[in-house]
Structures are given as structure tokens and as C-alpha cells.
Scaffold this active site. Structure first.
Site, PDB file in Angstrom:
ATOM      1  N   GLU A  38       0.817  -1.211   0.000  1.00  0.00           N
ATOM      2  CA  GLU A  38       0.000   0.000   0.000  1.00  0.00           C
ATOM      3  C   GLU A  38       0.857   1.271   0.000  1.00  0.00           C
ATOM      4  O   GLU A  38       1.761   1.411   0.823  1.00  0.00           O
ATOM      5  CB  GLU A  38      -0.949  -0.015   1.211  1.00  0.00           C
ATOM      6  CG  GLU A  38      -1.867   1.186   1.302  1.00  0.00           C
ATOM      7  CD  GLU A  38      -2.753   1.403   0.078  1.00  0.00           C
ATOM      8  OE1 GLU A  38      -3.304   0.417  -0.439  1.00  0.00           O
ATOM      9  OE2 GLU A  38      -2.888   2.558  -0.368  1.00  0.00           O
ATOM     10  N   THR A  82      -6.256   2.441  -5.277  1.00  0.00           N
ATOM     11  CA  THR A  82      -6.025   0.995  -5.142  1.00  0.00           C
ATOM     12  C   THR A  82      -6.815   0.204  -6.175  1.00  0.00           C
ATOM     13  O   THR A  82      -6.297  -0.739  -6.786  1.00  0.00           O
ATOM     14  CB  THR A  82      -6.445   0.515  -3.732  1.00  0.00           C
ATOM     15  OG1 THR A  82      -5.558   1.063  -2.770  1.00  0.00           O
ATOM     16  CG2 THR A  82      -6.408  -0.999  -3.635  1.00  0.00           C
ATOM     17  N   HIS A 200      -1.081   3.411   4.777  1.00  0.00           N
ATOM     18  CA  HIS A 200      -2.068   4.231   4.058  1.00  0.00           C
ATOM     19  C   HIS A 200      -2.249   5.525   4.841  1.00  0.00           C
ATOM     20  O   HIS A 200      -2.265   5.505   6.079  1.00  0.00           O
ATOM     21  CB  HIS A 200      -3.395   3.464   3.964  1.00  0.00           C
ATOM     22  CG  HIS A 200      -4.416   4.097   3.066  1.00  0.00           C
ATOM     23  ND1 HIS A 200      -5.001   5.305   3.343  1.00  0.00           N
ATOM     24  CD2 HIS A 200      -4.936   3.692   1.885  1.00  0.00           C
ATOM     25  CE1 HIS A 200      -5.849   5.616   2.372  1.00  0.00           C
ATOM     26  NE2 HIS A 200      -5.821   4.646   1.469  1.00  0.00           N
ATOM     27  N   ASP A 259       1.164   0.344  -5.027  1.00  0.00           N
ATOM     28  CA  ASP A 259      -0.012   0.615  -5.864  1.00  0.00           C
ATOM     29  C   ASP A 259      -0.076   2.045  -6.384  1.00  0.00           C
ATOM     30  O   ASP A 259      -0.546   2.288  -7.488  1.00  0.00           O
ATOM     31  CB  ASP A 259      -1.319   0.220  -5.155  1.00  0.00           C
ATOM     32  CG  ASP A 259      -1.596   0.981  -3.861  1.00  0.00           C
ATOM     33  OD1 ASP A 259      -0.645   1.542  -3.266  1.00  0.00           O
ATOM     34  OD2 ASP A 259      -2.759   1.006  -3.436  1.00  0.00           O
ATOM     35  N   HIS A 260       0.404   3.012  -5.593  1.00  0.00           N
ATOM     36  CA  HIS A 260       0.354   4.419  -6.004  1.00  0.00           C
ATOM     37  C   HIS A 260       1.144   5.244  -5.014  1.00  0.00           C
ATOM     38  O   HIS A 260       1.595   4.730  -3.987  1.00  0.00           O
ATOM     39  CB  HIS A 260      -1.086   4.922  -6.117  1.00  0.00           C
ATOM     40  CG  HIS A 260      -1.926   4.611  -4.905  1.00  0.00           C
ATOM     41  ND1 HIS A 260      -1.765   5.246  -3.699  1.00  0.00           N
ATOM     42  CD2 HIS A 260      -2.896   3.685  -4.707  1.00  0.00           C
ATOM     43  CE1 HIS A 260      -2.615   4.759  -2.827  1.00  0.00           C
ATOM     44  NE2 HIS A 260      -3.316   3.787  -3.398  1.00  0.00           N
TER      45      HIS A 260
END
Ligand code: GP9
Ligand code: MN
Length: 430
Positions: A38, A82, A200, A259-260
Site C-alpha cells: 500500500e 487501489t 495508508h 499501488d500508487h
């Protein structure tokens, strides 16, 4: 309608790239782990802070000779974050320009996703996530993608205890440890996706898991990021040792990806401090969109690859390694190990990066020097226009597939349509 499909197929066959045959089938029949890291960004690889290496476990994997690592791998997500990453990774289809395709189309659309493809190769497929199953409409989307199992929070003995949760769900260490119990019981070969959540925003860490000081940029949104990234690294380290101990490592391929971004472009002064720069340009921000992507397998001919690629390219890469025929699928990426790749990486807003030119925030840069190109020469203009056309057409064609549910008109040869009703992820009463 189906004539839209014809135009999409034309675009894809024009741009199709043959995979790297040297790597074809080297992971045939292996178990596959997809470990979703994450919000983890590439700049954190080998990053030192507080007198320490922040992520010793992930760094070790990154540099292992059994790992294929990529240092020009970009996240390509839009608003779906996500969910967009999952869509790209498992379908090689882009997320949508607005909203989340998993939410809007995941229930109803037809897909030819990784779990269904591998299920038909004899794999058992399972997704794991330490939160409620409805987040991002995963519970419905995963049926459309052909997942045999979806283990969400209620499956975990510790899932509902407040002290076992932080932020978006179960703490990664507990989650991965509990998930391993289920993984161990899956018939092999299996395809298992594990979605971590602790790293996150807002990057909450509890005192017993704090092992490094927060950053000191003075931006309170950014500073704790390093603490949850460290925790994620420890979680991955523990999981990898379990994998070795369990004996599973030797017949598994482990894929890890960020993911980002975790730190958005709204935090430029903080980003500049983290990168050791006075100021960040749009070129720096484009680079800041890199995320880790690694494929680890004992015996794999590894190394750090510099090809430009992104999340859209993962599925074709994995299918080649697994030796699964992939010649007539509707996929927008290409094998990251292919020798003659296009290497123009689309961002969801139509900007792009490539080994030669970068377009970010509408500005153009020379990718090799980072120098802004305020005025393009005629030749540069032509090259950049070609890239832009490819990016625009690629995104538009992928949007057509999702918005028009075009895969319902298409089936790759040998592929059996997914029967969504065959899946049920509800935990039965004990
Ligand atoms: C929640 C988690 C977070 O289930 O996957 O999603 P994000 O906010 O990163 O899109
Ligand atoms: Mn995310």
C-alpha cells in the site's frame, strides 16, 4: 457494440509486442503471490533516515540476484487509486478517467482477468484483505474476475479486535500472519493476492510498532509516512521468512508492487526536502510517481531492469513467465522483459513518461537530463505527438472496453467465460 471491439482489436494488434522468449515459462506451474504494498513509492527503496536503512527487507529483495526489479516502473492510477491498480494488474485494462471501474462496472461487466485465466490452467485463486469485503466493491468484482476465494476481515480470528486494527483494517503483520494459515491450505498451484493496508494515509502507527523517527519536513501529513513504510517492510520481512520456513518459497514466484503514491503532489516543499532538492519541478514529480515492482523466485535470472513501464504491463509479463498463451487477449500492456518495448508510459490524465521525453503537468522535459523543453523542435514535436497519440488512443480504447462492456462480445481462444454466480465469499457459520 461489437464494431467498437473491432477498432480496439485493430489498435491492439498494431501495438502488440512479442514477449521475451528467454523468460517464457520459467515460472510454469509455480504458485504465485501478489503482494500489494500500500502507497509504497520507489524513492523509499534504499532510503536512509534516522541513521538507518528504512526498508532493509524490501531492499534486500530488490537487490537479490533472484529478483527481477524495475527502477522505471510507474503507477498509472486515477481516482480509483487501489482499485485502479488492481484493475491494471489483473486485467491490463486502465482505470477510468473518473471514479473507480471496480465500483461502477465490477459487478456487471465481463472480464478475462488473471484469476480466471490461471484458474483455467489448474490454479486455485484467492484474494486476502484485512477489511470489509465491500470496500472498492471487491466482493462483487472478484467474482467477475473469477477468484475462487476472497478472505476478508471476518475470516480472520483476530480481525475484529480493536487492538489488531489500525487505519484501513488489520495491521499488516497480523494480517499476513493470519493469511498464511489459509494460504497453507490452498491446493497447489495457487495464485494468492495479499493486500496490505497499514501504510495508508494518515499513516497511523501504534507505539509498540514504532521503530523509526518520523520525517522532519514539518508537513504533518507526510512525516509519519516513513514509520508505516518501515512497519510494512517488517511485515514483508516476516512473511518472506515464513514462506521460506514453510517450504513454499522454492515453488513460488512472489510479485511485489506499490499501488500508487503515498505523498501527493500537494506537498511539494516536503517532497523537495525528502529528495534533497531546493524545489521540485514537474519532472521531479513525474519521477516521484515511480513505485516498486519486483518479481522474486529462487533460480530466476534477476537484476535491476531500466525499461520504462507501469502497472498496465504486469499481466502480460506474468503470463509470459508462467508460460500461459497470451496472443489474442484484450490487454493494453506489454511484457516488461520484451526487448523491443514501446516504453511510453501513460498516466491516467494523458501525461506520459518515456526514456526520451516526459510530459507532466502539461510541461515537456528531456527525460535523460530533466531539462524542461520550453520550445520543441520540429523533430521533437513529431516524436512527442506520436507518443501523445499512442497514450490518448490507448486510454480511450481501454475506456471503450470498460464503458461498453466489450469483453462480453469476445473470448480469447480456449478461455471459458466466468460464471459469477458460481462464487460465494460469505463465511459460513462455524
Ligand atoms: C482499502 C484500501 C485503500 O481497502 O485498499 O484503498 P485506497 O484508498 O488506497 O484506494
Ligand atoms: Mn491504495
Amino acid at each position: 457494440d461489437s464494431s467498437d471491439l473491432t477498432s480496439v482489436q485493430k489498435f491492439l494488434s498494431k501495438n502488440r509486442v512479442a514477449p521475451n522468449v528467454e523468460y517464457s515459462g520459467v515460472a510454469k506451474g509455480k504458485n504465485v503471490f501478489i503482494i500489494h504494498l500500500e502507497s509504497l513509492q520507489q524513492f523509499m527503496i534504499d532510503y536512509k533516515w534516522d541513521g538507518q536503512e528504512v526498508m532493509p527487507n524490501i531492499d534486500k529483495l530488490y537487490h537479490s540476484s533472484d529478483t527481477l526489479s524495475f527502477d522505471n516502473f510507474y503507477n498509472q492510477v486515477g481516482q480509483g487509486k487501489t482499485a485502479d491498480a488492481e484493475m491494471m494488474l489483473e486485467n491490463s485494462l486502465y482505470g477510468l478517467p473518473e471514479g473507480s471501474a471496480m465500483v461502477m462496472d465490477g459487478t456487471t461487466n465481463t472480464f478475462q482477468a488473471a484469476p480466471a485465466i490461471l484458474d483455467q490452467q489448474g490454479y486455485t485463486t484467492a484474494a486476502f484483505h484485512g477489511d470489509v469485503p465491500s470496500f472498492w466493491n471487491r466482493d462483487n468484482t472478484y467474482k467477475s474476475w473469477g477468484y475462487d476465494y476472497f478472505f476478508s476481515k471476518s475470516y480472520f480470528a483476530n480481525g475484529n479486535k480493536a487492538s489488531y486494527n489500525l487505519g484501513y483494517g488489520m495491521k499488516d503483520k497480523i494480517f499476513l500472519k493470519d493469511a498464511a494459515q489459509y494460504v497453507q491450505q490452498l491446493p497447489q498451484p495457487f495464485y494468492a493476492k495479499l493486500i496490505t493496508v497499514t501504510n495508508h494515509y494518515p499513516y497511523i502507527i501504534d507505539s509498540q510498532n514504532e521503530s523509526i523517527k518520523p520525517f522532519n519536513t514539518g508537513d504533518s501529513t507526510v512525516d509519519p509516512y516513513v514509520q508505516t513504510a518501515r512497519y510494512l517492510d517488517q511485515s514483508v520481512g516476516e512473511f518472506m521468512s515464513w514462506l521460506k520456513k514453510s517450504g513454499l518459497e522454492k515453488n513460488s514466484m512472489v510479485v511485489l508492487y506499490g499501488d500508487h503514491y503515498g505523498i501527493s503532489n500537494n506537498h511539494k516543499p516536503a517532497i523537495a526536502k525528502l529528495l534533497g532538492k531546493k524545489k521540485v519541478t514537474n519532472y521531479d514529480l513525474a519521477n516521484f510517481q515511480k513505485v516498486p515492482f519486483m518479481i522474486h523466485m529462487p533460480g530466476l535470472k534477476g537484476g535491476i531492469k531500466h525499461t520504462y513501464g507501469g502497472e498496465i504491463d504486469v499481466l502480460p509479463t506474468l503470463l509470459n513467465l508462467l508460460g500461459v498463451k497470451n496472443t489474442d487477449t484484450i490487454q493494453f500492456g506489454s511484457d516488461l522483459l520484451a526487448t523491443n518495448r514501446k516504453q511510453t508510459v501513460a498516466f491516467r490524465d494523458g501525461d506520459f513518461v518515456s526514456p526520451t521525453y516526459t510530459k507532466y503537468g502539461g510541461d515537456y522535459y528531456d527525460s535523460t537530463t530533466g531539462k524542461q523543453l520550453k520550445k520543441l523542435t520540429a523533430t521533437q514535436k513529431r516524436t512527442v505527438n506520436d507518443m501523445q497519440n499512442y497514450v490518448t488512443n490507448s486510454l480511450a480504447a481501454s475506456d471503450k472496453v470498460i464503458n461498453g462492456d466489450l469483453l462480453r462480445f469476445y473470448q480469447p481462444s480456449g478461455f471459458k467465460k466466468v460464471i459469477k454466480g458460481a462464487y460465494n465469499y460469505k463465511k459460513s457459520a462455524a
